[in-house]
Scaffold this motif. Structure first.
Motif, PDB file in Angstrom:
ATOM      1  N   ALA A   1      42.149  34.309  38.946  1.00  0.00           N
ATOM      2  CA  ALA A   1      42.798  34.480  40.100  1.00  0.00           C
ATOM      3  C   ALA A   1      42.119  35.194  41.457  1.00  0.00           C
ATOM      4  CB  ALA A   1      44.210  35.252  39.675  1.00  0.00           C
ATOM      5  N   ILE A   2      41.321  36.313  41.048  1.00  0.00           N
ATOM      6  CA  ILE A   2      40.592  36.827  42.163  1.00  0.00           C
ATOM      7  C   ILE A   2      39.774  35.751  42.961  1.00  0.00           C
ATOM      8  CG2 ILE A   2      38.936  38.378  42.518  1.00  0.00           C
ATOM      9  CD1 ILE A   2      39.644  39.998  40.213  1.00  0.00           C
TER      10      ILE A   2
ATOM     11  N   GLU B   1      42.656  39.148  24.548  1.00  0.00           N
ATOM     12  CA  GLU B   1      42.016  39.959  25.826  1.00  0.00           C
ATOM     13  C   GLU B   1      41.010  39.230  26.479  1.00  0.00           C
ATOM     14  OE1 GLU B   1      40.424  43.019  23.530  1.00  0.00           O
ATOM     15  OE2 GLU B   1      42.207  44.177  23.326  1.00  0.00           O
TER      16      GLU B   1
ATOM     17  N   TYR C   1      34.792  37.288  37.916  1.00  0.00           N
ATOM     18  CA  TYR C   1      35.304  36.752  39.270  1.00  0.00           C
ATOM     19  C   TYR C   1      34.028  36.571  40.134  1.00  0.00           C
ATOM     20  CZ  TYR C   1      34.028  41.030  41.805  1.00  0.00           C
ATOM     21  OH  TYR C   1      33.687  42.071  42.333  1.00  0.00           O
TER      22      TYR C   1
ATOM     23  N   ASP D   1      41.612  35.033  33.141  1.00  0.00           N
ATOM     24  CA  ASP D   1      42.855  34.610  34.037  1.00  0.00           C
ATOM     25  C   ASP D   1      42.681  35.292  35.061  1.00  0.00           C
ATOM     26  OD1 ASP D   1      43.427  32.429  32.510  1.00  0.00           O
ATOM     27  OD2 ASP D   1      44.896  33.087  31.205  1.00  0.00           O
ATOM     28  N   GLU D   2      42.757  36.504  34.941  1.00  0.00           N
ATOM     29  CA  GLU D   2      42.844  37.684  36.110  1.00  0.00           C
ATOM     30  C   GLU D   2      41.696  37.488  37.018  1.00  0.00           C
ATOM     31  OE1 GLU D   2      42.671  41.136  34.043  1.00  0.00           O
ATOM     32  OE2 GLU D   2      45.142  41.174  33.697  1.00  0.00           O
ATOM     33  N   HIS D   3      40.427  37.135  36.495  1.00  0.00           N
ATOM     34  CA  HIS D   3      39.327  37.049  37.317  1.00  0.00           C
ATOM     35  C   HIS D   3      39.247  35.558  38.061  1.00  0.00           C
ATOM     36  CE1 HIS D   3      36.844  40.614  36.553  1.00  0.00           C
ATOM     37  NE2 HIS D   3      37.429  40.745  35.688  1.00  0.00           N
TER      38      HIS D   3
ATOM     39  N   LYS E   1      42.762  36.639  28.964  1.00  0.00           N
ATOM     40  CA  LYS E   1      43.440  37.415  29.951  1.00  0.00           C
ATOM     41  C   LYS E   1      42.444  37.855  31.011  1.00  0.00           C
ATOM     42  CE  LYS E   1      46.401  41.500  31.059  1.00  0.00           C
ATOM     43  NZ  LYS E   1      46.815  43.014  30.370  1.00  0.00           N
ATOM     44  N   GLU E   2      41.353  38.148  30.732  1.00  0.00           N
ATOM     45  CA  GLU E   2      40.263  38.639  31.529  1.00  0.00           C
ATOM     46  C   GLU E   2      39.900  37.494  32.478  1.00  0.00           C
ATOM     47  OE1 GLU E   2      35.584  40.590  31.815  1.00  0.00           O
ATOM     48  OE2 GLU E   2      36.789  39.856  29.806  1.00  0.00           O
TER      49      GLU E   2
ATOM     50  N   ASN F   1      41.857  33.124  44.887  1.00  0.00           N
ATOM     51  CA  ASN F   1      42.600  33.832  46.260  1.00  0.00           C
ATOM     52  C   ASN F   1      41.598  34.197  47.417  1.00  0.00           C
ATOM     53  OD1 ASN F   1      45.100  33.925  45.283  1.00  0.00           O
ATOM     54  ND2 ASN F   1      44.831  35.676  44.131  1.00  0.00           N
TER      55      ASN F   1
END
Length: 658
Positions: A304-305, A294, A83, A300-302, A297-298, A308
C-alpha cells in the motif's frame, strides 16, 4: 529430504524458517500482481529459496553479498523494508535506482548487497575486488557471489576464479545449478559431470550441496566462514536445485518435462523444512499460521505504501546530474621547483606521488610489479609500496577491471593498467556496462582509472598501435583523458586518480621517451575538461590531442606565415566546448586533427557540434584530418601512409585558401 540440525537450537531453526517463509509469501503475492499487470516483470526463485536464505543467515550483516535476479531471500534476509523493494519493482523513487533499472539490478551499500548486471559474469570479478579490499584490511570478512550454471560458461567466471585462487581471496563462489539457463538444459551447457569439478583446475576446494536443504546450506556456509577467517581462500560451491517457474514469468515452463517438475516439487525447500520442524515438535500449527498471517499483513501494508507513492516525473536535470558522481575538484598548486623530464617520467612520478597521498590506492596490471610494467612506468614501486598495493595480474582484463570496481565499492581506489590500449577489448564489457553505468543506476561511484598506452608510429602493428578513444567517448558515465605533454600528463593523472568517477587515461607510447618538458617536482593537479590554447592566431583554429598536437606544432613551425589558434583538448570527456566555440567564433575556420581513423571518431562529433552551434561564424567547411579507415599496419611505409600526420599540412593549407 534428510535434515541434520547438528548443534542448532530450536530458536535458530525457527529463525531459519521465518527467513525462508517470507520470500516464498512475497513471491506468491508477486505472481498475483504480475497477472494483474501491476508489476511488469518477475524472476521467480520459487523452489530454490534455501540457498539465498541459508547463505545470508550464515554471513555477518557487514559482509558483502552479490546476488542474482532470483535471490529474494538475500534482500529479505538483510531486512530491507519491503516497501522499498516494492517501489523498486514498480519503478518508484523509493526504490534503489530511481526507476532507471528494474527488478534486482541494483545495489545498496546500506545493506551490503551488490546487484547484478544482465551480463552476469562481471559480478564475479567485483566480488574478487571486494574480497581483496577485505584481505588488505585483514578484517576477516568473507564475500559471497552468486551465479547460475549457464554463466559458468562465460569467460568472466573462469577469470574470476583464477584471480581469486592466485590471490587467495576469501570469496564464496555460489553456483545455483537449477537445471536450465533460460530454456537451455545443462546437458547443452557443459560436459563435466558436476560444475564443482571446475574448481579443481584452479586449485580451489569445492563442494556439492543440496540446494533445497536449508540446514545443509546454512551449516556448511557457517563452517566455511569460520575456516576462511582463519585461512583466507576462495571456495566453489555447487548447489543442486531447481526453479519451479520460468526464467521469468513470460517464459513459462513448457520446455521442461512434466516428470522433472513433479520430481522437484516433492523436494520443495519450504514445505519439507516445515514438515521437519512440525514432525520434531519445533513448529506448532498455531505458530505457523500466526507467522504467515503477520508476514502477509506486512506485505499488504508495504504494498500500500508503494502503491500510494507517486510515479516518477522525468526531468532532464535529474537524469543528467546522476550520470557522474558529483566531485569538487581540488586545485593543488606546486612550488616553482621543476625538473626537465620525459612524458613517461611524469606519469611515473604522478603515480608514485598519488600512491603516497592515497594509502587506499591499489595498482593492478600485467607485469607491473617486480618487472615494472611493459614500459617500466612502475619500476621500483614494489620496493616502496609492497606487492599488496602493486599487484601483478593474470592475463584476464575483464575480471581485473571488475575487481577494480569491487575495490571501489569496498572503499579503495583502483588503477588498472592495460599493457596496451588494444587489449582493453577483452575488458570492454565491465568498463562500458559496469563502471560507466553504476552511478547512474544506483548512485555508486566507480573510483577506477584505466591506463591506456596507445598510438602508432612505432611499427607495432594492428594489435599494439590503436588509439581507440572513440570506443569510450560515446559512453555516458566515463571520463576520457588524453594528454600531449609531460606537465599535463602528471597533473591530469593526479586529478583522474582523485576523481571518484571512472577515467580512461590515454598515454601515447611514442611520446613516452621523445617529449621533454620542465615539470614541477611537487604533487599538483589540473582540472579535467579544460583545453589548453598553445598558440594564438586569427587565420584558423586547429583542434587536436595526443600526438596530433605535436604534428600540428611541427606543421606550424614549418609554415610560420600561418597564424593559428592551436587548441590541445587534453580531456575528451568532459569536452571543453567553451574553448572550442570561442576560438571558432574568432577565426571562422576550423580543422580537427586526430590519429584515429576517420569514421566514428571524436572529430566527427566535434565537427557536428561546431556546425550546430557556430555555423554563422564559419568562413569555410569544418575540416577533419584522420588516419585511413583501415586497421593500422606494421611496415613503416604502410604505417606512414596510414597516419593522419602526412596529410595534415595540405589539408590545413587548403582550408586557409578556401
Amino acid at each position: 529430504m534428510n535434515f541434520d540440525r547438528k548443534n542448532l537450537t530450536d530458536e535458530q531453526l525457527l529463525d531459519l524458517y521465518k527467513r525462508i517463509v517470507k520470500p516464498r509469501l512475497i513471491e506468491e503475492k508477486m505472481l498475483i500482481l504480475i497477472r494483474q499487470g501491476k508489476v511488469s516483470k518477475w524472476f521467480s526463485g520459487i523452489g530454490q529459496e534455501a540457498i539465498a536464505v541459508g547463505i545470508t543467515a550464515a554471513l555477518d550483516k557487514d559482509e558483502y553479498i552479490l546476488p542474482m535476479h532470483r535471490n529474494l531471500g538475500v534482500f529479505t534476509g538483510r531486512d530491507i523494508p519491503l516497501y522499498r523493494l516494492f517501489s523498486q519493482w514498480q519503478g518508484k523513487a523509493n526504490g534503489f535506482t530511481k526507476g532507471r533499472d528494474r527488478s534486482f539490478h541494483f545495489g545498496t551499500q546500506e545493506y551490503k548487497i551488490i546487484g547484478m548486471i544482465s551480463h552476469l559474469g562481471p559480478q564475479l570479478g567485483v566480488a574478487d575486488g571486494i574480497a581483496l579490499a577485505n584481505k588488505l584490511r585483514k578484517n576477516g570478512k568473507v564475500t559471497a557471489v552468486f551465479t547460475g550454471e549457464g554463466a559458468t560458461s562465460e569467460g568472466d567466471f573462469h577469470e574470476a576464479l583464477n584471480i581469486a585462487s592466485v590471490w587467495e581471496l576469501p570469496v564464496l563462489f555460489v553456483i545455483e545449478n537449477n537445471g536450465y539457463g533460460l530454456s537451455t538444459p545443462t546437458n547443452e551447457q557443459y560436459r563435466c559431470e558436476n560444475l564443482a569439478d571446475k574448481g579443481v583446475g584452479y586449485g580451489m576446494e569445492s563442494y556439492i550441496i543440496d540446494g533445497n536443504n536449508i540446514l545443509d546450506v546454512y551449516t556448511k556456509i557457517a563452517e566455511l566462514k569460520k575456516s576462511m577467517v582463519e585461512r583466507p581462500r576462495p571456495v566453489l560451491l555447487e548447489f543442486k536445485t531447481f526453479r519451479m517457474r520460468g526464467h521469468e514469468e513470460a517464459s513459462g515452463t513448457k520446455y521442461v518435462p512434466q516428470e522433472l517438475m513433479d520430481m522437484w516439487a516433492i523436494k520443495d525447500p519450504v514445505d519439507n523444512f516445515r514438515k521437519y520442524l512440525k514432525d520434531h515438535g519445533i513448529l506448532s500449527l498455531d505458530y505457523d499460521e500466526t507467522l504467515r498471517s503477520e508476514i502477509k499483513k506486512e506485505i499488504d501494508e508495504h504494498l500500500a505504501i508503494a502503491n500510494n507513492e507517486p510515479e516518477i516525473v522525468a526531468t532532464y536535470e535529474a537524469e543528467l546530474n546522476d550520470v557522474y558522481k558529483s566531485y569538487e575538484f581540488e586545485a593543488i598548486t606546486p612550488s616553482d621547483k621543476t625538473e626537465n623530464i620525459r612524458f613517461i617520467d611524469a606519469l611515473s612520478t604522478a603515480l608514485r606521488q598519488s600512491m603516497e597521498r592515497h594509502d587506499n590506492l591499489v595498482i593492478m596490471g600485467q607485469d607491473i610489479a617486480e618487472y615494472g610494467g611493459a614500459f617500466k612506468i612502475t619500476d621500483g614501486f614494489v620496493k616502496q609500496f609492497g606487492k599488496e598495493r602493486v599487484i601483478n595480474t593474470p592475463i584476464c582484463e575483464s575480471a581485473v577491471v571488475s575487481a577494480g570496481m569491487g575495490l571501489s565499492i569496498n572503499g579503495y581506489k583502483a588503477i588498472v593498467e592495460m599493457q596496451f590500449a588494444d587489449f582493453v577489448s577483452t575488458g570492454f564489457n565491465p568498463i562500458v556496462n559496469l563502471l560507466a553505468k553504476s552511478h547512474y543506476r544506483w548512485l555508486e561511484k566507480a573510483d577506477v582509472v584505466v591506463r591506456m598506452p596507445c598510438g602508432g608510429g612505432t611499427q607495432a602493428g594492428p594489435f599494439h598501435s590503436q588509439t581507440n578513444e572513440a570506443w569510450f567517448t560515446k559512453t555516458p558515465g566515463l571520463k576520457v583523458v588524453y594528454p600531449a605533454f609531460p606537465y599535463d600528463a602528471k597533473g591530469l593523472l593526479a586529478s583522474a586518480i582523485n576523481d571518484p568517477n571512472p577515467v580512461l587515461y590515454f598515454e601515447h607510447k611514442q611520446l613516452y621517451r621523445s617529449v621533454y618538458q620542465d615539470v614541477p617536482t611537487d604533487y599538483y593537479t589540473l582540472p579535467l575538461g579544460k583545453a589548453a590554447l598553445l598558440k594564438e592566431g586569427n587565420d584558423v583554429t586547429i583542434i587536436s590531442f595526443g600526438a596530433g598536437v605535436h604534428w600540428a606544432l611541427e606543421t606550424l613551425k614549418n609554415n610560420p606565415e600561418i597564424a593559428a589558434d592551436l587548441l590541445d583538448l587534453r580531456t575528451l570527456q568532459p569536452l571543453d566546448t567553451d574553448a572550442i566555440y570561442a576560438s571558432v567564433r574568432k577565426t571562422g575556420k576550423v580543422i580537427i586533427l586526430q590519429e584515429d581513423s576517420m569514421f566514428g571518431g571524436i572529430a566527427s562529433d566535434i565537427s557536428a557540434m561546431i556546425m550546430e552551434n557556430c555555423f554563422k561564424y564559419l568562413d569555410g567547411p569544418v575540416k577533419r584530418v584522420a588516419s585511413l579507415d583501415s586497421p593500422i599496419p606494421f611496415t613503416k611505409a604502410l604505417e606512414d601512409q596510414y597516419m593522419a600526420k602526412g596529410r595534415f599540412e595540405n589539408a590545413l593549407k587548403e582550408l586557409i585558401a578556401y
